[in-house]
Design an enzyme around this catalytic site. Structure first.
Site, PDB file in Angstrom:
ATOM      1  N   GLY A 141       8.334   5.434   1.331  1.00 22.83           N
ATOM      2  CA  GLY A 141       8.104   4.195   1.660  1.00 22.83           C
ATOM      3  C   GLY A 141       8.846   4.244   3.214  1.00 22.83           C
ATOM      4  N   GLY A 241       3.674   3.948  16.057  1.00 27.41           N
ATOM      5  CA  GLY A 241       3.032   3.028  17.189  1.00 27.41           C
ATOM      6  C   GLY A 241       2.228   1.959  16.765  1.00 27.41           C
ATOM      7  CD  GLU A 368       3.752  -3.463   9.156  1.00 31.49           C
ATOM      8  OE1 GLU A 368       4.221  -2.726   9.912  1.00 31.49           O
ATOM      9  OE2 GLU A 368       2.516  -3.210   8.822  1.00 31.49           O
TER      10      GLU A 368
HETATM   11  C1  LIG Z   1       2.256  -6.373  -0.887  1.00 35.35           C
HETATM   12  C2  LIG Z   1       2.726  -5.198   0.003  1.00 35.35           C
HETATM   13  C3  LIG Z   1       1.779  -4.591   0.996  1.00 35.35           C
HETATM   14  C4  LIG Z   1       1.897  -3.472   1.668  1.00 35.35           C
HETATM   15  N1  LIG Z   1       0.754  -2.967   2.498  1.00 35.35           N
HETATM   16  C5  LIG Z   1       0.894  -1.513   3.039  1.00 35.35           C
HETATM   17  C6  LIG Z   1      -0.060  -1.156   3.776  1.00 35.35           C
HETATM   18  O1  LIG Z   1      -0.968  -1.802   3.939  1.00 35.35           O
HETATM   19  N2  LIG Z   1      -0.052   0.187   4.049  1.00 35.35           N
HETATM   20  C7  LIG Z   1       1.139   0.961   4.009  1.00 35.35           C
HETATM   21  O2  LIG Z   1       1.236   2.034   4.340  1.00 35.35           O
HETATM   22  N3  LIG Z   1       2.308   0.459   3.297  1.00 35.35           N
HETATM   23  C8  LIG Z   1       2.319  -0.866   2.852  1.00 35.35           C
HETATM   24  N4  LIG Z   1       3.194  -1.507   2.061  1.00 35.35           N
HETATM   25  C9  LIG Z   1       4.302  -0.728   1.778  1.00 35.35           C
HETATM   26  C10 LIG Z   1       5.438  -0.849   2.354  1.00 35.35           C
HETATM   27  O3  LIG Z   1       5.515  -0.802   3.651  1.00 35.35           O
HETATM   28  C11 LIG Z   1       6.857  -0.217   1.919  1.00 35.35           C
HETATM   29  O4  LIG Z   1       6.974  -0.995   0.482  1.00 35.35           O
HETATM   30  C12 LIG Z   1       8.084  -0.529   2.634  1.00 35.35           C
HETATM   31  O5  LIG Z   1       8.034   0.596   3.723  1.00 35.35           O
HETATM   32  C13 LIG Z   1       9.533   0.000   1.579  1.00 35.35           C
HETATM   33  O6  LIG Z   1       8.952   1.206   1.308  1.00 35.35           O
HETATM   34  P1  LIG Z   1       9.529   1.282  -0.608  1.00 35.35           P
HETATM   35  O7  LIG Z   1       9.021   0.009  -1.263  1.00 35.35           O
HETATM   36  O8  LIG Z   1       9.335   2.498  -0.800  1.00 35.35           O
HETATM   37  O9  LIG Z   1      11.187   1.270  -0.519  1.00 35.35           O
HETATM   38  P2  LIG Z   1      12.144   2.127  -0.208  1.00 35.35           P
HETATM   39  O10 LIG Z   1      11.928   2.926   0.869  1.00 35.35           O
HETATM   40  O11 LIG Z   1      12.430   3.061  -1.623  1.00 35.35           O
HETATM   41  O12 LIG Z   1      13.447   1.306  -0.132  1.00 35.35           O
HETATM   42  C14 LIG Z   1      14.112   0.688  -1.283  1.00 35.35           C
HETATM   43  C15 LIG Z   1      15.588  -0.193  -0.537  1.00 35.35           C
HETATM   44  O13 LIG Z   1      16.290   1.025  -0.096  1.00 35.35           O
HETATM   45  C16 LIG Z   1      16.548   0.545   1.423  1.00 35.35           C
HETATM   46  N5  LIG Z   1      16.993   1.921   1.877  1.00 35.35           N
HETATM   47  C17 LIG Z   1      15.803   2.933   2.176  1.00 35.35           C
HETATM   48  N6  LIG Z   1      16.228   3.662   3.044  1.00 35.35           N
HETATM   49  C18 LIG Z   1      17.553   3.455   3.590  1.00 35.35           C
HETATM   50  C19 LIG Z   1      18.542   3.974   4.532  1.00 35.35           C
HETATM   51  N7  LIG Z   1      18.567   4.991   5.075  1.00 35.35           N
HETATM   52  N8  LIG Z   1      19.604   3.017   4.585  1.00 35.35           N
HETATM   53  C20 LIG Z   1      19.760   1.849   3.975  1.00 35.35           C
HETATM   54  N9  LIG Z   1      18.872   1.275   3.108  1.00 35.35           N
HETATM   55  C21 LIG Z   1      17.833   1.938   2.691  1.00 35.35           C
HETATM   56  C22 LIG Z   1      15.370  -0.239   1.636  1.00 35.35           C
HETATM   57  O14 LIG Z   1      15.739  -0.885   2.724  1.00 35.35           O
HETATM   58  C23 LIG Z   1      15.309  -0.973   0.385  1.00 35.35           C
HETATM   59  O15 LIG Z   1      16.095  -2.076   0.297  1.00 35.35           O
HETATM   60  C24 LIG Z   1       3.232  -2.657   1.496  1.00 35.35           C
HETATM   61  C25 LIG Z   1       4.128  -3.306   0.475  1.00 35.35           C
HETATM   62  C26 LIG Z   1       3.867  -4.317  -0.218  1.00 35.35           C
HETATM   63  C27 LIG Z   1       4.770  -4.841  -1.081  1.00 35.35           C
END
Ligand SMILES: Cc1cc2nc3c(=O)[nH]c(=O)nc-3n(C[C@H](O)[C@H](O)[C@H](O)COP(=O)(O)OP(=O)(O)OC[C@H]3O[C@@H](n4cnc5c(N)ncnc54)[C@H](O)[C@@H]3O)c2cc1C
Length: 389
Positions: A141, A241, A368
């Site tokens: 993510g 972007g 985002e």
């Molecule tokens: C309802 C909903 C709609 C969405 N819609 C879309 C969409 O249309 N298209 C799309 O592509 N995605 C979409 N997303 C996905 C969203 O963009 C991701 O959930 C988001 O980028 C976070 O990724 P993750 O959930 O894998 O969390 P992770 O990346 O696993 O992160 C989990 C935690 O670890 C922290 N973390 C991760 N890396 C670091 C670091 N280097 N340093 C410190 N902390 C860190 C994060 O901040 C977070 O607190 C959606 C999500 C939701 C919930």
């Protein structure tokens, strides 16, 4: 139905043009008349109010800050004010419009061929077609650069394999903008619903963004013609972007949710009397919360306006948007929590919009770019040191 009076502590409106005020009024009226009456039921039933899509298209909300192909060509203040009013209605509604405009129409507009633009932009603008944006994967993510979805060139086709998840509008979209790894790096593809090897499944059980469709996208030997690749989308920076565009809208949008929470708490505490027939709003501890909220909303408005002005002048960059998104989501979430507190037990009821906004804003904090990731973007900007890894 009560009309939203707006939140303006420092004559913010004097910074807006007549045209900008008119655009906001149009969006405000739409939300008051068409969204507020139905959103509670839609949210409780876990349904996106799809009956509003064509109307939003007619009002010019989709891709509103893009030029040509039927788009409204609004400036970025006007665009931001639309997002603000829509998210006052519900973050799910604003998400729909953000995805359609910033994550689907924008990449086609910015990176697409003329044929792709002609085929998709007018339909997406009117709401005849719905789009989605597939970047996130089950294992990646915050770090999309590690994506596993691949696109392999075989003859005149690109063959996609992999999975995307958490995709807003996934199962209802006629076209998906999908990011995949190729031998030349990450590239963007337009995958149409019904393409063999492409399927979707919805994610159920969400306690946030309930009035929004969220899906997984599956690609198994899914072949798309070469003409479906976005020719000018080269590398992950093209996908990022698009995210900058969407995050800009979020920075404005969440102010609407914050305003709704603030105004609900202000009017409630003025009306409710507890000790000695005195309104709750007359107590210092209550006023301290209202003062915090109106101050942070006002600072958030100024930040949003300045970033929009930079965007209109072609001077905005992703680090500006990180500050806007991170700050305004955080203050909106805190406004929701403080407002919930000020309504006491009633604050937990769906009769009021506060818990709905609070739950939605938990998603907005994560998607985002999470709060952490935007913190690291700002940290890198001011130190020159990258701390992601
Ligand atoms: C309802 C909903 C709609 C969405 N819609 C879309 C969409 O249309 N298209 C799309 O592509 N995605 C979409 N997303 C996905 C969203 O963009 C991701 O959930 C988001 O980028 C976070 O990724 P993750 O959930 O894998 O969390 P992770 O990346 O696993 O992160 C989990 C935690 O670890 C922290 N973390 C991760 N890396 C670091 C670091 N280097 N340093 C410190 N902390 C860190 C994060 O901040 C977070 O607190 C959606 C999500 C939701 C919930």
């Amino acid at each position: 139905m009560p009309r939203f009076p707006g939140v303006d502590y420092i004559q913010f409106d004097s910074l807006l043009s007549e045209q900008e005020l008119l655009v906001r009024q149009t969006a405000r009226q739409f939300v008051d008349e068409r969204v507020v009456p139905i959103i509670r039921e839609a949210y409780n039933n876990g349904k996106f109010p799809s009956g509003l899509i064509r109307e939003m298209g007619q009002l010019g909300f989709f891709g509103a800050n893009l030029e040509g192909y039927g788009c409204a060509g609004l400036n970025n203040v006007e665009y931001g004010l639309i997002m603000q009013e829509l998210e006052r209605g519900d973050s799910g509604l604003r998400s729909f419009v953000s995805v359609q405009g910033a994550l689907v129409m924008y990449p086609i507009h910015a990176y697409g061929s003329e044929e792709q633009k002609q085929r998709w932009l007018p339909k997406l603008q009117s709401g005849e077609a719905i789009g989605c944006f597939g970047l996130t994967e089950p294992d990646f993510g915050s770090n999309p650069s590690a994506m596993r979805t691949t696109a392999e060139k075989r003859g005149a086709a690109w063959v996609l394999n992999g999975e995307k998840t958490w995709i807003t509008n996934g199962s209802v979209a006629g076209v998906a903008v999908v990011w995949a790894r190729t031998s030349e790096g990450i590239r963007g593809f337009l995958v149409e619903k019904g393409t063999p090897g492409y399927s979707t499944s919805d994610i159920h059980g969400k306690l946030s963004m309930r009035a929004s469709v969220t899906s997984s996208l599956h690609f198994s030997e899914c072949a798309v013609p070469e003409s479906h690749q976005l020719p000018c989308a080269k590398g992950l920076k093209a996908a990022l972007g698009c995210l900058t565009q969407a995050r800009f809208g979020i920075g404005w949008g969440v102010l609407g949710a914050a305003m709704d929470c603030y105004e609900t708490a202000r009017s409630y505490t003025l009306a409710r009397k507890q000790f000695d027939d005195k309104p709750l709003a007359g107590h210092q501890l209550v006023q301290e919360k209202l003062a915090w909220m109106i101050t942070e909303i006002t600072k958030g408005q100024l930040l949003a306006l300045q970033v929009a002005k930079l965007k209109d002048a072609g001077k905005m960059d992703a680090a500006h948007v990180s500050m806007l998104k991170r700050n305004n989501v955080a203050i909106a979430l805190e406004c929701a929590r403080l407002s919930r507190d000020l309504l006491g037990a009633n604050g937990i009821m769906d009769e009021y919009p506060i818990m709905r906004h609070m739950c939605n804003l938990e998603t907005v904090k994560t998607y985002e770019g999470t709060d952490h990731i935007h913190t690291l973007v700002i940290g890198e900007r001011v130190t020159g040191l990258s701390a992601y890894r």
